[in-house]
Scaffold this motif. Structure first.
Motif, PDB file in Angstrom:
ATOM      1  N   LEU A   9      -3.256  -1.344  -7.133  1.00  0.00           N
ATOM      2  CA  LEU A   9      -3.476  -0.516  -6.673  1.00  0.00           C
ATOM      3  C   LEU A   9      -2.542   0.988  -7.091  1.00  0.00           C
ATOM      4  O   LEU A   9      -3.520   1.942  -7.179  1.00  0.00           O
ATOM      5  CB  LEU A   9      -2.485  -0.320  -5.203  1.00  0.00           C
ATOM      6  CG  LEU A   9      -3.342  -1.186  -3.869  1.00  0.00           C
ATOM      7  CD1 LEU A   9      -2.314  -1.892  -2.992  1.00  0.00           C
ATOM      8  CD2 LEU A   9      -4.523  -0.758  -3.483  1.00  0.00           C
ATOM      9  N   SER A  40       2.292   1.613  -3.520  1.00  0.00           N
ATOM     10  CA  SER A  40       1.704   2.307  -4.191  1.00  0.00           C
ATOM     11  C   SER A  40       1.302   4.012  -4.742  1.00  0.00           C
ATOM     12  O   SER A  40       0.869   3.923  -6.205  1.00  0.00           O
ATOM     13  CB  SER A  40      -0.087   1.730  -4.672  1.00  0.00           C
ATOM     14  OG  SER A  40      -0.682   2.414  -3.065  1.00  0.00           O
ATOM     15  N   TYR A  47      -7.150   5.270   1.414  1.00  0.00           N
ATOM     16  CA  TYR A  47      -7.707   3.616   2.421  1.00  0.00           C
ATOM     17  C   TYR A  47      -7.286   3.963   4.178  1.00  0.00           C
ATOM     18  O   TYR A  47      -6.840   4.697   4.436  1.00  0.00           O
ATOM     19  CB  TYR A  47      -6.611   2.495   1.350  1.00  0.00           C
ATOM     20  CG  TYR A  47      -4.405   2.690   2.813  1.00  0.00           C
ATOM     21  CD1 TYR A  47      -4.337   2.237   3.387  1.00  0.00           C
ATOM     22  CD2 TYR A  47      -4.357   3.635   1.898  1.00  0.00           C
ATOM     23  CE1 TYR A  47      -3.174   2.431   4.522  1.00  0.00           C
ATOM     24  CE2 TYR A  47      -2.619   3.726   2.002  1.00  0.00           C
ATOM     25  CZ  TYR A  47      -2.321   3.141   3.290  1.00  0.00           C
ATOM     26  OH  TYR A  47      -0.531   3.177   3.368  1.00  0.00           O
ATOM     27  N   GLN A  95      -4.536   4.198  -7.671  1.00  0.00           N
ATOM     28  CA  GLN A  95      -3.953   5.927  -7.447  1.00  0.00           C
ATOM     29  C   GLN A  95      -3.845   6.749  -8.813  1.00  0.00           C
ATOM     30  O   GLN A  95      -4.252   7.874  -8.402  1.00  0.00           O
ATOM     31  CB  GLN A  95      -2.292   5.386  -7.074  1.00  0.00           C
ATOM     32  CG  GLN A  95      -1.748   7.147  -6.750  1.00  0.00           C
ATOM     33  CD  GLN A  95      -0.841   8.127  -7.407  1.00  0.00           C
ATOM     34  OE1 GLN A  95      -0.648   6.947  -8.790  1.00  0.00           O
ATOM     35  NE2 GLN A  95      -0.750   8.470  -6.990  1.00  0.00           N
ATOM     36  N   LEU A 125       0.598  -1.142   0.250  1.00  0.00           N
ATOM     37  CA  LEU A 125       0.013   0.205  -0.164  1.00  0.00           C
ATOM     38  C   LEU A 125       1.027   1.357  -0.218  1.00  0.00           C
ATOM     39  O   LEU A 125       0.456   2.308  -0.320  1.00  0.00           O
ATOM     40  CB  LEU A 125      -0.672  -0.225   1.399  1.00  0.00           C
ATOM     41  CG  LEU A 125      -2.017  -1.077   0.900  1.00  0.00           C
ATOM     42  CD1 LEU A 125      -2.663  -1.212   2.640  1.00  0.00           C
ATOM     43  CD2 LEU A 125      -2.878  -0.178  -0.254  1.00  0.00           C
ATOM     44  N   VAL A 177      -9.658   0.864   0.967  1.00  0.00           N
ATOM     45  CA  VAL A 177      -9.519   1.138  -0.592  1.00  0.00           C
ATOM     46  C   VAL A 177     -10.438   1.954  -1.281  1.00  0.00           C
ATOM     47  O   VAL A 177     -11.398   1.287  -1.831  1.00  0.00           O
ATOM     48  CB  VAL A 177      -8.594   0.867  -1.261  1.00  0.00           C
ATOM     49  CG1 VAL A 177      -8.250   1.339  -2.090  1.00  0.00           C
ATOM     50  CG2 VAL A 177      -6.698   0.031  -1.167  1.00  0.00           C
TER      51      VAL A 177
END
Length: 196
Positions: A168, A31, A39, A172, A28, A59
């Motif tokens: 992820l 990412s 998240y 993003q 995470l 998320v």
């Protein structure tokens, strides 16, 4: 790191779960998503029947949608499979079957939790099931070609570190475009006000 990984894999289910959550947290962080904004970790929520559930990660997506990630997968059989030499093929096959059975049991348990129906979660109707060891994930889906489809039929998508990171990063980028769109709309609104 290799010694820590071995100790985690040989440890109790709780130790493996904590280690899996640490790996998930690192993915995470890589990412580009921001904790607390895009998240949340260990969010306590109620299901429709009033039971309390705590998904590992939620998320957030634009337009108030969410993706739930769960990382509780036992890797004890996989560790035993890797520890057995090539000369004991029967024992390796047995441990590989146990590894796949462990994943299938987790799929069954996770699908029963109905994370996508929790209050406060506006899910995409599926949950990402995170396996923190890429090789364990790859071995399982190569050996049991129906595994991925069976999980998918239960609204679960099995992901390893690399596939989760790609997912992820896509999320993003969606957030980046959403923020750019909002900024462009605000610039247009203020420019219109200035023009008026």
């Amino acid at each position: 790191d290799a010694v820590n990984l071995t100790n985690a894999l040989r440890g109790e289910s709780k130790t493996q779960g904590i280690w899996g959550e640490v790996v998930l947290e690192r993915v995470l962080e890589k990412s580009g998503l921001v904790k607390g904004r895009e998240y949340e970790v260990q969010v306590s929520m109620k299901s429709e029947d009033g039971k309390r559930n705590q998904p590992d990660v939620v998320v957030h997506l634009p337009e108030e949608r969410d993706v739930v990630i769960d990382s509780k997968v036992s890797l004890s059989a996989y560790e035993r499979y890797c520890s057995i030499g090539d000369e004991d093929k029967e024992q390796r096959k047995k441990q590989l079957r146990q590894h796949i059975l462990s994943i299938r049991n987790h799929i069954k348990d996770l699908s029963g939790k109905d994370y996508h129906n929790l209050e406060g979660v506006r899910s995409l109707d599926f949950v990402l099931m995170f396996m923190p060891v890429e090789a364990a994930f790859t071995l399982a889906v190569q050996e049991d070609t129906q595994l991925f489809q069976d999980a998918f039929d239960k609204n679960l998508i099995i992901v390893g570190p690399s596939t989760l990171l790609a997912t992820l990063r896509t999320i993003q980028n969606i957030w980046r475009y959403e923020n750019q769109t909002q900024n462009a709309q605000e610039i247009a609104r203020q420019a219109g006000g200035l023009f008026d």
